[in-house]
Design a protein around this motif. Sequence first.
Motif, mmCIF file in Angstrom:
data_model
loop_
_atom_site.group_PDB
_atom_site.id
_atom_site.type_symbol
_atom_site.label_atom_id
_atom_site.label_comp_id
_atom_site.label_asym_id
_atom_site.label_seq_id
_atom_site.Cartn_x
_atom_site.Cartn_y
_atom_site.Cartn_z
ATOM 1 N N ALA A 35 0.831 -1.206 0.000
ATOM 2 C CA ALA A 35 0.000 0.000 0.000
ATOM 3 C C ALA A 35 0.867 1.259 0.000
ATOM 4 C CB ALA A 35 -0.923 -0.004 1.218
ATOM 5 N N LEU A 36 1.960 1.235 0.780
ATOM 6 C CA LEU A 36 2.846 2.396 0.837
ATOM 7 C C LEU A 36 3.589 2.589 -0.485
ATOM 8 C CD1 LEU A 36 4.371 2.023 4.421
ATOM 9 C CD2 LEU A 36 2.529 3.543 3.697
ATOM 10 N N GLU A 37 4.063 1.489 -1.051
ATOM 11 C CA GLU A 37 4.821 1.574 -2.301
ATOM 12 C C GLU A 37 3.963 2.098 -3.440
ATOM 13 O OE1 GLU A 37 6.327 -2.315 -2.966
ATOM 14 O OE2 GLU A 37 7.613 -2.300 -1.175
ATOM 15 N N ASN A 38 2.686 1.758 -3.443
ATOM 16 C CA ASN A 38 1.800 2.168 -4.525
ATOM 17 C C ASN A 38 1.008 3.433 -4.209
ATOM 18 O OD1 ASN A 38 1.860 -0.103 -6.712
ATOM 19 N ND2 ASN A 38 1.802 -1.188 -4.764
ATOM 20 N N GLY A 39 1.230 3.997 -3.015
ATOM 21 C CA GLY A 39 0.567 5.253 -2.668
ATOM 22 C C GLY A 39 -0.933 5.142 -2.497
ATOM 23 N N TYR A 40 -1.403 3.992 -2.010
ATOM 24 C CA TYR A 40 -2.847 3.839 -1.803
ATOM 25 C C TYR A 40 -3.331 4.836 -0.747
ATOM 26 C CZ TYR A 40 -2.332 -0.656 -4.229
ATOM 27 O OH TYR A 40 -2.052 -1.645 -5.133
ATOM 28 N N LYS A 41 -4.498 5.397 -0.988
ATOM 29 C CA LYS A 41 -5.081 6.365 -0.065
ATOM 30 C C LYS A 41 -6.366 5.819 0.535
ATOM 31 C CE LYS A 41 -2.112 9.684 -1.130
ATOM 32 N NZ LYS A 41 -1.150 10.249 -0.157
ATOM 33 N N PHE A 42 -6.666 6.232 1.772
ATOM 34 C CA PHE A 42 -7.950 5.898 2.366
ATOM 35 C C PHE A 42 -9.025 6.785 1.743
ATOM 36 C CE2 PHE A 42 -5.104 4.966 6.122
ATOM 37 C CZ PHE A 42 -5.168 3.591 5.959
ATOM 38 N N VAL A 43 -10.217 6.254 1.619
ATOM 39 C CA VAL A 43 -11.329 7.024 1.046
ATOM 40 C C VAL A 43 -11.934 7.900 2.132
ATOM 41 C CG1 VAL A 43 -13.560 6.891 -0.107
ATOM 42 C CG2 VAL A 43 -11.791 5.173 -0.611
ATOM 43 N N LYS A 44 -11.925 9.205 1.903
ATOM 44 C CA LYS A 44 -12.463 10.128 2.889
ATOM 45 C C LYS A 44 -13.989 10.060 2.915
ATOM 46 C CE LYS A 44 -8.701 13.497 2.460
ATOM 47 N NZ LYS A 44 -8.350 14.905 2.196
ATOM 48 N N PRO A 45 -14.599 10.247 4.075
ATOM 49 C CA PRO A 45 -16.074 10.212 4.150
ATOM 50 C C PRO A 45 -16.679 11.372 3.364
ATOM 51 C CG PRO A 45 -15.138 11.023 6.207
ATOM 52 C CD PRO A 45 -13.981 10.535 5.384
ATOM 53 N N GLU A 46 -17.823 11.108 2.764
ATOM 54 C CA GLU A 46 -18.468 12.142 1.942
ATOM 55 C C GLU A 46 -19.091 13.238 2.800
ATOM 56 O OE1 GLU A 46 -21.231 10.258 -0.643
ATOM 57 O OE2 GLU A 46 -19.696 9.146 -1.766
ATOM 58 N N GLN A 47 -19.551 12.889 3.987
ATOM 59 C CA GLN A 47 -20.216 13.866 4.848
ATOM 60 C C GLN A 47 -19.521 13.959 6.200
ATOM 61 O OE1 GLN A 47 -24.316 12.545 5.006
ATOM 62 N NE2 GLN A 47 -24.868 13.768 3.216
ATOM 63 N N LYS A 48 -19.496 15.161 6.746
ATOM 64 C CA LYS A 48 -18.938 15.405 8.070
ATOM 65 C C LYS A 48 -20.070 15.493 9.089
ATOM 66 C CE LYS A 48 -14.541 15.880 6.964
ATOM 67 N NZ LYS A 48 -13.459 15.039 7.543
ATOM 68 N N THR A 49 -19.801 15.030 10.291
ATOM 69 C CA THR A 49 -20.828 15.038 11.331
ATOM 70 C C THR A 49 -20.879 16.355 12.099
ATOM 71 O OG1 THR A 49 -19.327 14.138 13.013
ATOM 72 C CG2 THR A 49 -20.521 12.558 11.630
ATOM 73 N N GLY A 50 -19.793 17.121 12.039
ATOM 74 C CA GLY A 50 -19.721 18.363 12.806
ATOM 75 C C GLY A 50 -19.299 18.149 14.255
#
Length: 468
Positions: A35-50
Amino acid sequence: MGRVCYHTCEGACNRGKLDASVGINSVERFLGDNALENGYKFVKPEQKTGKKVLIVGSGPAGLSAAYQLALKGHEVTIKEGSPEAGGMMRYGIPKYRLPRRVLDQEIARILDLGVKLELNTTVKDIEEEKKAHCYDAVFLAVGAGMAKNAYIPGGDAKHMLDAVSVLRSMEGEEEPLLGRKVVVYGGGNTAIDVARSAKRMGAEPLIIYRRTREKMPAHDFEVEEALQEGVSVKWLSTITEAENPKEIRIEKMELDENGNPQPTGEFETVEADTVVLALGQNVDQSLIDKIPGLDIEKGVVKVDRFMRTGVPGIYAGGDMVPGDRNVTVAIGHGYKAAYGIDCYLKGKEPVDHPKKEIATFESLNTWYYSDAPKTVRPMLDLVRRQSTFDEVQHGLTEENALFEARRCMSCGNCLQCDNCYGVCPDNAVIKTGDDNVPYIFNYDYCKGCGVCASECPCGAIKMEPESI
């Protein structure tokens, strides 16, 4: 964290009763490195809870909770008193076990989710911090960074150090001055880490431990690697005096019928430029003592199974709560705390997730599995292990990782091998083409002979009496 997990899961792997357990740890390490070698990113949530959550401490528990909470859409801030993040992963685990490049990259992936990190920031009062920044919940993950001490008559403070300080100082620009003869007093993994680090710095380390090797709390493979690298050990010994700044006096011990060490009255003198005490760590209670309603017992915070303290909205995990003190457990605490905090912020009561039934070795049909030796990870050559902080254990190649993963017998989980479909004498098994439910059973045709269950390689079919 495939590098620093002691992978007790492999001891429960059914494959171990066939030839050797699956290298779960080595496969997970490969996945992390890939994952580090290929630069995989986590998917950020579409909505924030505040909702805002404060995490005190950036060790494995704090980082784990931050990751989970950020994925749930909460605004997370980590406050860390040290110059760099990582907690005891950075300041307690040597570089030859956990390269800082890898640690920094893993932390960066979490911060990319939007987690805020404030370094060189010591939280002194939780209530004031909550009010000042309007935090809705707090997770305490301070860790155990204070060394335990022992009284040694005549101990000269100039040549007696604690293991935590020694390991921490190795993260600075200059390595600690330990001298040539280094005595490490203790038998845990921290003692092994200090001794192996001292060896790499050109010293001649000697570990003194009051019980036998079999009683040593350090993991045996760590002890074996230390011995290979030239670390000496005096078993059944304890330090009694340190009046001379260049030597110490030790007494030989013997185990009684209960396995406890007892003095023998036999003494000897050992050279020692430095004595490093590796007798365990305590939690700094200066922060938690100021939180009213917090239940503290024997220096740790009492929590429930969802990591809740007695104060609503305040959770705790890692080394500051009861339990084993290692990275894997701390990461699990962060996961549990994040679930509990998420429920708290949503006004819901957390519930226990149902556990699946364990597939035992007896439920498998191992005839279908061929012998496959466990993949052995390559090690750094012994000469370089004695003189550099290069990583000792290397990872798997993609080919080896795929081979090791294929050794998994998929216990309790359908392989879609079609065995049940092929052996059923009554055509009661129907293929659906759906990966989630690949087969269904026509009970109008099934007479309950059990051939499908007995021929299932992975024990995924369970026979139950018909309810009439």
